[in-house]
Each structure stands twice: as structure tokens, then as C-alpha cells.
Design a protein around this motif. Structure first.
Motif, short mmCIF file in Angstrom:
data_model
loop_
_atom_site.label_atom_id
_atom_site.label_comp_id
_atom_site.label_asym_id
_atom_site.label_seq_id
_atom_site.Cartn_x
_atom_site.Cartn_y
_atom_site.Cartn_z
N TRP A 119 0.55 -1.08 0.17
CA TRP A 119 -0.03 -0.26 -0.28
C TRP A 119 1.05 1.76 -0.25
N ALA A 120 2.29 1.25 0.40
CA ALA A 120 2.99 2.13 0.15
C ALA A 120 3.68 2.75 -0.55
N VAL A 121 3.56 2.12 -1.77
CA VAL A 121 4.08 1.87 -4.07
C VAL A 121 3.60 2.08 -4.12
N TRP A 122 3.59 3.22 -4.86
CA TRP A 122 2.87 2.84 -6.85
C TRP A 122 3.46 3.12 -7.70
N ASN A 123 4.05 1.93 -8.20
CA ASN A 123 4.61 2.03 -9.83
C ASN A 123 5.80 2.50 -9.65
N ASP A 124 6.65 2.38 -8.14
CA ASP A 124 7.82 2.30 -8.14
C ASP A 124 7.78 4.12 -8.26
N MET A 125 6.81 4.40 -8.36
CA MET A 125 7.32 5.70 -8.53
C MET A 125 6.31 7.12 -7.00
N LEU A 126 4.89 6.66 -6.56
CA LEU A 126 5.23 7.05 -5.66
C LEU A 126 5.65 6.76 -4.48
N PHE A 127 6.04 6.79 -3.16
CA PHE A 127 6.79 6.28 -2.19
C PHE A 127 5.74 7.58 -0.53
N ALA A 128 4.74 5.91 0.27
CA ALA A 128 4.48 6.62 1.04
C ALA A 128 5.18 6.70 2.40
N PHE A 129 4.91 7.75 3.27
CA PHE A 129 6.10 7.93 4.54
C PHE A 129 5.24 8.57 5.42
N THR A 130 3.68 8.38 5.37
CA THR A 130 3.58 8.80 6.62
C THR A 130 2.17 8.03 6.90
N GLN A 131 1.11 7.85 8.08
CA GLN A 131 -0.26 7.35 7.81
C GLN A 131 -1.01 8.30 8.67
N GLU A 132 -2.10 9.12 7.79
CA GLU A 132 -2.28 10.46 8.62
C GLU A 132 -3.92 10.46 8.58
N PRO A 133 -5.11 9.71 9.97
CA PRO A 133 -5.72 9.60 9.78
C PRO A 133 -6.71 11.15 9.54
N ALA A 134 -8.18 10.76 9.24
CA ALA A 134 -9.04 11.88 9.37
C ALA A 134 -9.21 11.20 10.84
N ALA A 135 -9.54 12.55 11.33
CA ALA A 135 -10.19 12.17 12.63
C ALA A 135 -11.54 13.34 13.30
N ILE A 136 -12.78 12.77 14.44
CA ILE A 136 -13.42 13.86 14.53
C ILE A 136 -12.73 13.82 15.66
N VAL A 137 -12.62 15.74 15.69
CA VAL A 137 -11.95 16.23 17.32
C VAL A 137 -13.98 16.56 17.99
N VAL A 138 -13.15 16.61 19.44
CA VAL A 138 -14.60 17.08 19.98
C VAL A 138 -14.57 17.73 21.01
N SER A 139 -14.90 18.65 21.26
CA SER A 139 -14.40 20.13 22.71
C SER A 139 -15.37 18.66 23.92
N ALA A 228 -15.23 18.58 15.42
CA ALA A 228 -15.58 19.37 13.85
C ALA A 228 -15.07 17.74 13.80
N TYR A 229 -15.61 17.58 12.10
CA TYR A 229 -15.50 15.93 11.48
C TYR A 229 -14.54 15.88 10.59
N ASN A 230 -13.42 15.07 10.36
CA ASN A 230 -12.65 15.38 9.12
C ASN A 230 -12.18 15.95 9.29
N VAL A 231 -10.87 16.22 10.53
CA VAL A 231 -9.90 16.58 10.88
C VAL A 231 -8.45 15.63 10.95
N LEU A 232 -7.37 16.88 9.69
CA LEU A 232 -6.35 15.48 10.01
C LEU A 232 -5.37 15.83 11.37
N GLY A 233 -5.83 13.44 11.81
CA GLY A 233 -5.77 13.76 13.05
C GLY A 233 -4.09 13.59 13.89
N SER A 234 -3.01 13.73 12.40
CA SER A 234 -1.65 14.20 12.18
C SER A 234 -1.59 15.63 13.02
#
Lengths: 338, 458
Positions: A119-139, A228-234
Motif C-alpha cells: 500500500w505504500a508504493v505505487w508503480n515504483d514512483m510514489l512512496f508513502a512515508f506517513t499515515q495520517e487519519p481523518a479524525a473527529i475532534v470533540v470539545s 469537527a468532522y474529518n480533521v487531519l489527526g496528525s
């Protein structure tokens, strides 16, 4: 985040200005170095600096010219202006995929790339180096004794049961403005129909729309928003004040964005770029990894519900103009109900 | 004997042609497998592209007179499912570009409906393009909607590389099996020839019987002419032996008459010169009649060798008899003839021939040894062979002539003064060899001659 806000301004100004607009530029390493690696990135300097520092440590005598730009400006720099950058680092997975698919990336293989999970590489061209979840942020304070929702269903029920509490106090991305918001939204629709129900519920409660994750977090912190919905968790976890709000990774499914890097087809120093990719991947994957994103968001704990966005031509589908028009009109009709 | 000149090898020629043809076949197999597999790989890629293009085409809707296309996610993601591929698409309403990659070439089908395919280069990489189309009704009437989908070939190339390796393996395996078979085939084809060669080389020097064992039909003419050649050779040999025997026989009787007359004349003559001439004449006649006798002996030996009988021969008795028969002659020359050693030994063979051989040896010994010499005959039986050894105290053989002597009509250089034909050793040698033994000639330590007949005991 500030850069995103700036990028909107720059995007508007880019319609008449010919050159792409850089948000920030920085030079690392010896001033007069012959060996310079030119990186264009959507990540701001503070976020990426540790990676650059450890690379320069391991590779003395090399300098890095680091340019920060919005994902749109980045596309412009590469495609329209043919700027001679060696590496492109971006969180806009769809645009990165399109760059690679359209021939702007150079294939690269090494021990480090072949050790990557598929999942972290595509076609030897794209390389993923982080995994950043979409989070729900609640007060935490604003919610009072109401239960903290763990799934989208919980969230829908909560909103429906207490419309007066939440009216005007929920927030999410304006997917018409934010590429990342659009990516999260389209991937949510692929995963489940529940996204549309949630969007309609939030639309009925006068949802506030934001350009960027940091603004949403600020709004939650200030008490303007309860949820807040779909906040970048990182981003949420990397802030020093992250104890003030709850970061929920929905247990029904958590969409995960991968930050990716590619070597451009016009790279001046492909060998050095390859070494940087190897360094980046060694730091991000495997047992001795020291990832850029905080490990406090323990993704391994929610592994079964992780919905990693798959790098590949599927991402091109939502970049299709006809498709995008259809999607946005559906989204608008769900958000703006009157 | 002159060795036949070799000009190539049948086995090698057969092997080489088999190997060459199997190499050609292996290469053909390799290319056939590869081209079939290439076609299959191409077809399956075309099918996936067509499915993708059709799913896009199916998503086209006419809403309020406008064509909307809800690009299915799977339409593009399916092309990337097995191997990472770059994917391109273009949607066109006749000549109007609607969405996707405006520059993507469109595959055109020459005549007929259905999907069209083209291989081309797009954005720096080889791609395969599939184009499908259908008629749609718009406000402006019936129009034609085209969807083209293209994919890079990395998955296909991987598959082809795998297939190429497999077909290489098949070809190599085919060739190896062929090599093995070619070896076996060439060996078994040549075997009858080897068998014939072996049976011919095993034959004794006088064995001119026709080849009776069955041979492959291709070899029948060769064997037939070989048999006919041997028959003619045999006849010719027989004729010349007959002729010699006949001639010797015819010469011997008149010679005996002439000798008697010469003796009578010698006795009557008083003129010393005439007597001397007559003595020389008698000597010459003796020489001639002895030669004639030996020629007859030889002819007899030759004849008997052709039809060798196999009887039990008591060698010790035969030695005793032969010694007794030679004794009168030896006494004339004052030569002591003794049996030094006499073991008991029995061999199989023709007793007349063996005795003839032994008599010839004794005769030679008596003839060439000077007066007063000793001749000793010994029969020793060992575990392997029985040896009859005749030794004398005469001058012995010249070392340089040891190997040449047993040949026909060859005489030692130191025997000029003695009557002899040069056939004695030849007869003995032919007889002993016909019995599977050997004749050895040597000199004793004292300088005398030593001739041995070795009979194998088996």
C-alpha cells in the motif's frame, strides 16, 4: 493551518500571476555546496525539518533547497512551469497520483522501496512515508455529560437527539475549497453511504465550513465548535495543546491519508534524490522508524477499521471534471438544505 | 595391415543431424509457445480495457439534454488491481472532448461495431488503448459517444517475461530430452554395424566363412558382397594351395627317380669330378624333394586347419612318439636326442597337426644343430598351459631375425650350408595358433636355440 489559508490567497492571485507562488523557502546545509537537492513540498518547514536534519547528518556536504507551496501551486510549478525540482512531497494523494500517472515522476527502486508494504508504493514512483487519519475532534468541555461519539452512527444519533445543542456548532471541510477535504469526503463515500446521511444531518444543523484542519481545531478549542468532522489527526495530535480536546478515530472506519514523495522526471540529481527517498522510507517504516507524525495516535490499535486511501488510478476518478461537478453538486445539496 | 581411412563418422553424423533437428524444433517450440502466450496476454489485457471502457460508457446519462458521466471508481481502479499501471482515459462526443486526457489517441475499428484496440506511446510510455462507443440521443439528435481507456504494459511485460522464461524452460527441456534420445537412437542404429565389426575382428586369420547372422536390410548388400568376396578369396586361396600341393606332388616322384639314377651313376663313376658333380646334384635334389615334401605338409596342414578336429591329445605320448621317429635321423648326425622332462598333459585338437608341428621343430633342431650336439625335449604342464620346449646346443638364432623367422619361406642367415625350405617354423606356428596357443622362439643362455609350443589348458 496558516499555509492552507495562504494558499487560497495565492491560488486566487495565481490566476493573473504567471509564476507559481511559494509560501516559504528555506536552505539547509552548506551555503556553497555543489550538491543541492531541490524539494517542493506541501508540508511546512517545521513539520519536515527533522527529516531534513537527519538526512544532512547522514550525508555531509549536501544542501537542501526546500520550497513550501500549496498543492495547486505545486502542480503549477511542475506541470506548467517545468521548474527543476528533484523531489515532490505532498499530502494531496490524488494530485501526486496524477503527476506520476501523467509521466512527471521517475521510477526508482532500491532495497528500501522493495521492503515497503504494497500500500505504500505505487508503480515504483510514489512512496508513502506517513499515515495520517481523518479524525473527529470533540470539545471535551463543550460536550458536557453527553457521550463522546466513537462511530459516525453515534455522531448522527448524538446530533439528531440534541439539535439545539449542536446547531451552528459543528464544522467540517469546505470540500469545494480544500483538496484534502475533497479527498476525505470522496473516500468516505466510497467506504460507506453513512457519509451522506452525516452530511445531511450536519447540513440541517447549519454546519460551519472550513478551509483547513488547523482552523477547525482552533474553533473547537475556542468553544466555537463542539465537534469537527474529518480533521487531519496528525495536526491535531502534533499541537502542544492537544489535551484540550478529544481526538476520535471512528471505529466504524477511519480514512487514512498517506503523505507521498516522488522523484521528478526532470530531476537534476536523481541519485541524491534516491538516497533521500531511502532515508525517508527508512525513517518512516519498519522497526527502527521515527515517523514524522506523533505515535500517540496509535493506528495499530484501530488497524481493522483503517481505510488507507489506495494510491492508484482510482484516485484519478474523483479528479475527473464531470465526476467532480456531480459530486460537488450532490454535496452542496446535502449541506445547503434551504 | 593398412588401416582404412576414416572419412567422418556415421554415428556422429546421425547424432549431429538429430541434435540439429531437435535444436531447430526446440527453438520453434519456444517461439510458438511465446507467441501464443503473447496473444493470450494481449487478449486478456484487451478484455480488461474493454470492460473498463464499457463501464464508463454505461455510466453516461442524459439529464436535461446534457450528457453527464458518473465515472465509476472501479473503471480505473480495476486496471491497477494486479500490477501498478498508469491509466489514461478520454470521453468524447464525436469530435467534442468531454473529459479525461484530451490527447489520448483513439483506436479506430475498420468497419463493424465492437471495441477497437491500438498500441501506441502516450506520455512517454507504451500503452494499449481500447475504444468503445455507443449511440446516444441528445437534443441535437442521435450522436456517437466514444470512451477510450489506456493502460501501460508493465503487468503484461511481467507476464511476458514469466512466459518467456517458461517457454525457454520448455524449449531447453525439450532439447535435453532430445539429446538423450538422440544418443540412444544413434547408438542403437549403429549397433548392428558394431556387432558385425566385432564378429569379423574376432575371427581367426583363416576363418573365411560367410556371415550368417541376420543384419538390418540396409546392411544386406554390404554383407552379401562381403560374403561373396570372402568366398572368392577362399576359393582362390584353396586353388593356390591345391596348385602348390599338386605341383609338389608331381615334382617329388620324378625327383626320386632322378635321385636314384644319380646315385647309381655316382657309384659307377670313377671320375672324381663327375662324382663331385653328382654328389652336388643329389644334394640339390634332396633339397628340392624336401621342399616339395614340406610344401605338401603345409598344404595338408592348411587343409586340416580349415576343418580343425577337436580330439583329446595325450601330449606326453605324442612327444615320446615324435622323439622316437626323429631318433634315427639324429643318430646319423651323432646328435643326442633326450626327453629331459615329461609331465602328463592332455589338450584338445588335431593330433596329426600337432605331431606334424612337433616333428618339424625336431627336424629343424636336428638339421641345424652341428654334429655331436645335444637336443633336449621337455613337456611341462602348468596350471594354465602345457609347454613343449625343444632346446639344442647349436648356434642358436640371430637375435635380429627372431620375429621374422616363423614367416613362410624365411630362413636364417646362418643356415646357408643346410638344406631347408623355411616352412618348418611356419607350419608349427600356424598349427599352434589354430589351437589357441603361441609359438615362442628364443636363444638359451648357452647360445643354443629354444623353441616352445604353448598350449592353453582350458
Amino acid at each position: 493551518m496558516r499555509q492552507f489559508a495562504l494558499s487560497i490567497v495565492l491560488m486566487l492571485s495565481a490566476s493573473w500571476a504567471s509564476a507559481f507562488e511559494a509560501e516559504n523557502v528555506a536552505w539547509f546545509g552548506p551555503k556553497d555546496s555543489e550538491r543541492v537537492l531541490r524539494i517542493i513540498s506541501t508540508a511546512d518547514i517545521a513539520f519536515f525539518e527533522p527529516m531534513i536534519a537527519s538526512f544532512l547528518n547522514a550525508t555531509p556536504g549536501v544542501a537542501i533547497d526546500y520550497t513550501v507551496a500549496s498543492s495547486t501551486e505545486l502542480q503549477k510549478a511542475i506541470i506548467e512551469e517545468r521548474q527543476s525540482f528533484d523531489l515532490v512531497v505532498s499530502s494531496a494523494m490524488d494530485l501526486q497520483t496524477k503527476l506520476a500517472n501523467d509521466g512527471w515522476a521517475r521510477r526508482y527502486t532500491s532495497d528500501a522501496t522493495s521492503a515497503l508494504p504494497s500500500w505504500a508504493v505505487w508503480n515504483d514512483m510514489l512512496f508513502a512515508f506517513t499515515q495520517e487519519p481523518a479524525a473527529i475532534v470533540v470539545s471535551k468541555t463543550g460536550l458536557g455529560d453527553l457521550p463522546i461519539p466513537q462511530t459516525r452512527n453515534d455522531l448522527i444519533n448524538l446530533l439528531r437527539q440534541h439539535p439545539d445543542v449542536f446547531r451552528g456548532r459543528t464544522g467540517t471541510y469546505d470540500v469545494r475549497q480544500s483538496g484534502l477535504g475533497y479527498l476525505f469526503a470522496t473516500q468516505d463515500t466510497r467506504a460507506s453511504e453513512i457519509y451522506w446521511r452525516l452530511t445531511e444531518v450536519m447540513g440541517g444543523l447549519d454546519v460551519q465550513l472550513f478551509c483547513c484542519s488547523s482552523d477547525m481545531i482552533d474553533a473547537v478549542k475556542s468553544g466555537e465548535l463542539l465537534i469537527a468532522y474529518n480533521v487531519l489527526g496528525s495536526y491535531a495530535i502534533n499541537r502542544p495543546d492537544h489535551q484540550d480536546y478529544a481526538i476520535i478515530l471512528p471505529s466504524d472506519f477511519t480514512t487514512v491519508m498517506l503523505r507521498t514523495a516522488l522523484i521528478t522526471s526532470t530531476a537534476q540529481s536523481p541519485e541524491l534524490s534516491g538516497r533521500f527517498i531511502d532515508h525517508l522510507l527508512a525513517k518512516s517504516h519498519g522497526p527502527n522508524a521515527a515517523p514524522l507524525t506523533s505515535s500517540e495516535l496509535d493506528l495499530g490499535r484501530v488497524e481493522p477499521s483503517l481505510n488507507r486511501i489506495k494510491i492508484g488510478p482510482g484516485l484519478l476518478v474523483f479528479l475527473d471534471q464531470l465526476k467532480k461537478t456531480t459530486f460537488l453538486s450532490e454535496w452542496e445539496s446535502a449541506i445547503f438544505q434551504n | 595391415m593398412r588401416r582404412a581411412t576414416a572419412n567422418g563418422s556415421l554415428r556422429r553424423r546421425l547424432l549431429l543431424s538429430l541434435l540439429a533437428s531437435s535444436a531447430v524444433l526446440a527453438i520453434v517450440v519456444y517461439f510458438v509457445v511465446q507467441s501464443v502466450a503473447r496473444q493470450v496476454a494481449q487478449d486478456s489485457q484487451d478484455n480488461v480495457l474493454t470492460a473498463s471502457a464499457l463501464s464508463i460508457l454505461d455510466s453516461a446519462r442524459l439529464s436535461s439534454g446534457e450528457i453527464t458521466i458518473d465515472l465509476p471508481y472501479s473503471a480505473l481502479s480495476m486496471l491497477d488491481s494486479i500490477s501498478d499501471e498508469r491509466v489514461f482515459y478520454a470521453i468524447r462526443l464525436e469530435d467534442t472532448f468531454l473529459s479525461g486526457y484530451a490527447d489520448l489517441p483513439q483506436a479506430v475499428r475498420s468497419g463493424g461495431a465492437g471495441p477497437a484496440y491500438v498500441s501506441t506511446v502516450f506520455l512517454g510510455e507504451e500503452v494499449r488503448v481500447a475504444t468503445v462507443g455507443r449511440r446516444v440521443s441528445t437534443d441535437t439528435g442521435q450522436r456517437y459517444l466514444h470512451v477510450s481507456v489506456a493502460q501501460t504494459l508493465s503487468g503484461q511485460k511481467q507476464a511476458l517475461a514469466r512466459i518467456s522464461r517458461t517457454s525457454m524452460g520448455i524449449g531447453a527441456g525439450f532439447f535435453l530430452v532430445s539429446v538423450l534420445l538422440a544418443g540412444i537412437i544413434s547408438r542403437s542404429t549403429i549397433r548392428p554395424l558394431d556387432r558385425l565389426t566385432a564378429s569379423m575382428s574376432r575371427r581367426g586369420p583363416r576363418d573365411l566363412r560367410p556371415v550368417a547372422a541376420p543384419v538390418p536390410s540396409e546392411m544386406v548388400p554390404l554383407v552379401t558382397s562381403l560374403n561373396s568376396f570372402m568366398r572368392r578369396l577362399h576359393q582362390s586361396l584353396r586353388r593356390s594351395e591345391d596348385f602348390i600341393a599338386e605341383a609338389a606332388h608331381r615334382v617329388r616322384t620324378p625327383l626320386a627317380v632322378v635321385r636314384t639314377k644319380a646315385e647309381v651313376a655316382e657309384r659307377k663313376s670313377t671320375d672324381p669330378e663327375t662324382r663331385k658333380a653328382l654328389t652336388e646334384m643329389i644334394r640339390a635334389i634332396d633339397d628340392s624333394s624336401r621342399t616339395a615334401g614340406q610344401l605338401l605338409d603345409h598344404a595338408m596342414v592348411t587343409f586340416r586347419l580349415d576343418h580343425l578336429t577337436r580330439e583329446e591329445i595325450a601330449l606326453h605320448r605324442l612327444v615320446e612318439e615324435s622323439v622316437e621317429r626323429t631318433r634315427p635321423t639324429s643318430e646319423l648326425k651323432d646328435i643326442t636326442l633326450d626327453i629331459a622332462d615329461l609331465d602328463t598333459a592332455t589338450v584338445k585338437g588335431d593330433p596329426i597337426l600337432v605331431q606334424n608341428a612337433l616333428l618339424n621343430l625336431l627336424d629343424n633342431a636336428v638339421k641345424y644343430a652341428p654334429a655331436g650336439a645335444d637336443i633336449k625335449v621337455a613337456l611341462n604342464a602348468g596350471p594354465q598351459d602345457a609347454v613343449i620346449r625343444v632346446t639344442d646346443t647349436g648356434p642358436g638364432f640371430l637375435p635380429s631375425e627372431l620375429s621374422a623367422l616363423p614367416k613362410r619361406f624365411t630362413r636364417g642367415a646362418n643356415t646357408q650350408s643346410i638344406v631347408g625350405s623355411g616352412l618348418g617354423l611356419t607350419i608349427a606356428k600356424e598349427v599352434i595358433e589354430a589351437h589357441g596357443g603361441t609359438l615362442k622362439i628364443a636363444n638359451t643362455t648357452g647360445g643354443g636355440a629354444c623353441v616352445s609350443l604353448l598350449f592353453p589348458l582350458s
